[in-house]
Design an enzyme around this catalytic site. Structure first.
Site, PDB file in Angstrom:
ATOM      1  CG  LEU A  36      -4.397   2.207  12.736  1.00  0.00           C
ATOM      2  CD1 LEU A  36      -5.238   0.854  13.187  1.00  0.00           C
ATOM      3  CD2 LEU A  36      -3.713   2.689  13.539  1.00  0.00           C
ATOM      4  CB  SER A  37       1.212   0.442   9.908  1.00  0.00           C
ATOM      5  OG  SER A  37       2.115  -0.344   9.138  1.00  0.00           O
ATOM      6  N   GLY A  38      -0.811  -1.164   7.660  1.00  0.00           N
ATOM      7  CA  GLY A  38      -1.409  -2.410   7.571  1.00  0.00           C
ATOM      8  C   GLY A  38      -3.049  -2.507   7.173  1.00  0.00           C
ATOM      9  CB  SER A  39      -5.503   0.496   7.386  1.00  0.00           C
ATOM     10  OG  SER A  39      -4.710   1.383   6.455  1.00  0.00           O
ATOM     11  N   GLY A  40      -4.226  -1.075   4.602  1.00  0.00           N
ATOM     12  CA  GLY A  40      -4.766  -1.684   2.941  1.00  0.00           C
ATOM     13  C   GLY A  40      -4.520  -0.389   2.399  1.00  0.00           C
ATOM     14  CE  LYS A  41      -1.585   4.284   5.230  1.00  0.00           C
ATOM     15  NZ  LYS A  41      -1.575   3.073   6.167  1.00  0.00           N
ATOM     16  CB  SER A  42       0.010   0.802  -0.184  1.00  0.00           C
ATOM     17  OG  SER A  42       0.935   1.803   0.513  1.00  0.00           O
ATOM     18  CB  SER A 109      -1.542  11.566   7.865  1.00  0.00           C
ATOM     19  OG  SER A 109      -2.469  10.565   6.856  1.00  0.00           O
TER      20      SER A 109
END
Length: 202
Positions: A36-42, A109
């Site tokens: 999700l957006s904000g999940s910490g991916k970046s 995605s």
């Protein structure tokens, strides 16, 4: 769209990937972060890139916002544009991997179809990492203010709110982020991928 007939790829004439990997002393992989957006991916990707460089590996991050501010700036967030976004970035990721570079991809995605599309383009070098952060935590962070705008109806097709986010069924790695440091999360991913990126010599 009709494909051009006057193109003549030179892939077979360039320096082979195996030689590039031997120079870099690594095996290239496409590490695909979904969540999700904000999940910490970046944030996790940045830490993972640093850890890889500390160990002498050459990596590069392809991040959704960076890509949309450049090569994909003409795309919106409709279903068709999202698919085109993934197609383009997957092709770019594949080019990096073929150049011997470990490539960390950070894209929401949100569905199996979208992730399968990326995997089919990239091939066997695709490593799917599910950054599993609960929706309520992502909303608490909401650094970009997107969840609030989506709940207010100002942002359409937002995964998890007014558009589905379907968790991966069989990701290669699942990362639970609650109550853990970014460094811990990056190190866990590194433990999973290290054997896959070590250059094995005969």
């Amino acid at each position: 769209m009709k494909k051009a007939t006057n193109i003549f790829p030179i892939f077979e004439k360039t320096v082979p990937r195996t030689y590039k990997e031997s120079v870099l002393n690594q095996r290239a992989k496409a590490i695909w972060f979904t969540g999700l957006s904000g999940s910490g991916k970046s944030t996790i990707a940045i830490e993972l890139e640093k850890e890889l460089f500390k160990l002498g590996y050459f990596a590069n991050i392809l991040d959704g916002d960076n890509i949309r501010s450049g090569i994909n700036q003409n795309l919106g967030f409709s279903e068709n544009d999202r698919l085109e976004n993934i197609i383009r970035i997957s092709e770019i990721s594949k080019l990096f991997v073929e150049s011997g570079i470990i490539t960390i991809n950070c894209f929401v995605s949100p569905t199996e179809d979208v992730r399968d599309l990326a995997k089919n383009i990239i091939g066997d070098d695709f490593i799917e990492v599910f950054i599993d952060t609960p929706l309520h935590i992502c909303e608490q962070r909401d650094i970009k203010g997107l969840y609030k705008r989506a709940r207010n109806g100002d942002v359409k097709n937002f995964p998890g709110i007014n558009s589905p986010f379907i968790s991966p069924k069989n990701p290669d790695i699942v990362i639970k982020t609650e109550d853990r440091s970014v460094k811990e999360l990056a190190e866990e991913i590194l433990e999973h991928i290290i054997d896959k990126i070590i250059e094995k010599r005969c």
